[in-house]
Design an enzyme around this catalytic site. Sequence first.
Site, mmCIF file in Angstrom:
data_model
loop_
_atom_site.group_PDB
_atom_site.id
_atom_site.type_symbol
_atom_site.label_atom_id
_atom_site.label_comp_id
_atom_site.label_asym_id
_atom_site.label_seq_id
_atom_site.Cartn_x
_atom_site.Cartn_y
_atom_site.Cartn_z
ATOM 1 N N ARG A 1 -10.519 -0.165 15.954
ATOM 2 C CA ARG A 1 -10.429 0.779 14.842
ATOM 3 C C ARG A 1 -11.304 0.224 13.721
ATOM 4 N NH1 ARG A 1 -4.990 1.232 11.323
ATOM 5 N NH2 ARG A 1 -5.621 -0.943 11.138
ATOM 6 N N MET B 1 10.872 24.421 3.246
ATOM 7 C CA MET B 1 10.183 23.590 2.250
ATOM 8 C C MET B 1 11.149 22.878 1.314
ATOM 9 S SD MET B 1 7.287 24.630 -0.559
ATOM 10 C CE MET B 1 6.170 25.380 0.597
ATOM 11 N N LYS C 1 0.845 -1.203 0.000
ATOM 12 C CA LYS C 1 0.000 0.000 0.000
ATOM 13 C C LYS C 1 0.880 1.252 0.000
ATOM 14 C CE LYS C 1 -0.402 -0.463 5.055
ATOM 15 N NZ LYS C 1 -1.264 -1.006 6.123
ATOM 16 N N TYR D 1 14.346 30.162 9.216
ATOM 17 C CA TYR D 1 13.038 30.675 9.645
ATOM 18 C C TYR D 1 12.877 30.573 11.152
ATOM 19 C CZ TYR D 1 11.230 30.593 4.842
ATOM 20 O OH TYR D 1 11.001 30.821 3.522
#
Length: 361
Positions: free
Chosen positions: A133, A305, A34, A257
Site C-alpha cells: 500500500r 438518518m 489520527k 424505510y
Amino acid sequence: MRPTEARIDLAALRSNYELARELAPSSKLVAIVKADAYGHGVHRCVEALSSLAAPPDALGVAMLEEAVEIRQTGSQLPVVLLEGVFEPAEIELLSQYRLEPVIASPEQVAWFLESPPSRPLRVWLKLDSGMHRLGLDTASFARAQAALSRSASVSELVLMTHFANADRIDGTDTQQQIETFDDAVEGRSDSQSLANSAALLTRPRTHRDWVRPGIMMYGVDPLERSVDASTRLQPVQRLVSRISSTREVPPGESIGYGSRFTTSERTRVGVVPVGYADGYPREAPDGTPVLVSGQRSRIIGLPSMDRITVDLTGIPDTAVGSPVELWGPNLPATEVARACGTIAYTLVTGVGGRVPRVYDE
Ligand SMILES: *Cc1c(COP(=O)(O)O)cnc(C)c1O
C-alpha cells in the site's frame, strides 16, 4: 436536548495506554491519535495522556492538518505524520511546526531531498514489507536510507514498516513481513518501528525501538481472537441515548424505510434518536444487538438518518427515557461491528460531529 452522546472514559484511555507501556517496557511509544483520536476527541485525549508520569514519546497523525490542530492545543510533543506530505510545499511547514514525516514513496524521497526543511528533523522511512500500500521496495529503501543518512536535514532516521495481518493468530504473513524488514535493515544502527496495536499485544519480537499503538488505547481489541493482554483493555467510548417513543404494532406490519422488517407477533417498538448521520451503521441488520435499560434488545427495521427502531417486546420496565447503549463497556463495539459486517474501528471513528463528546475523568 437530544439524549444521544458519546461518553469518553479518560481513565480507561490512561489504563489502556499504561497497558501498552507495560507490554513494551523497553520501547518508546507513538500514541496514534489520527482521525480525532479515533473519534474520541484529540484535544482531551492528548491532554489526558500528556499529564501522565510517562507521557507518549510522540503522537501519530495521518496528515499535516491534524498535526497543526495538535500544535494549536499547545502540545509540544513530537508529532509524526504517518502519511507524510502530499506535496513539496508542506515540507517547510514541517520545520515550522516541528513535525516528523514518514517517507513512504519515491516522490516523497525526492521532494525531501530537493527541498529539504530548514531545520533538521527526525524522519521515518517506510519499507513495503508486503502490504503493498505504502512504503518503498527493498532497492529504493536502501538507496533512500543512504541518501537520507547523508542529508543535513535529517537529525535521526527511524526505519519502519506496517503489518497487513497482525490481527490474525495464524501469522505466517506477519512472520514473512518481519523477515523482509529484518533483511532490509540488516547492519543499520538506525532505530526501528514495526508494531501497531495487534503486534504490540501478541508479538514482543516486533516491539523494537518504537511501538505505534492506536486502537488498543481506545479499548478496542483488534485481535481475531482475544489474548490475556487484550482482555484487559477497557472500552473508552460509550455511545448512549434514550428511548424517545414507543408504540405497539400488530403482527404482519412492516417497520421503517423499505419495510425491511415485518412483525410476526404483536410487537412493542421503541425509537432511539441515533441514526447513520450519527455514525450508527445503516448496514446494521435486523437482530443487531443493543442494550435497553441494561437488557439485550435488537434492531428491527432499517436504520435511518436520525433514528433507529428497536424491539422492546418482552423487555420489562422500558419506557420513554429508558437508557440505551449502542456500544461501550456493556456491549463491545467489536460485537456490534461483527453483526454489521465491519470492524470496530469504523464504528468508533465514525461517530458524527453532531454527537456531543462528554468526558469522564
Ligand atoms: C493507524 C496506524 C497505526 C495504529 O494502528 P492500530 O491498528 O490502530 O494500532 C500504526 N501505524 C501506522 C503507520 C498507522 O497508520
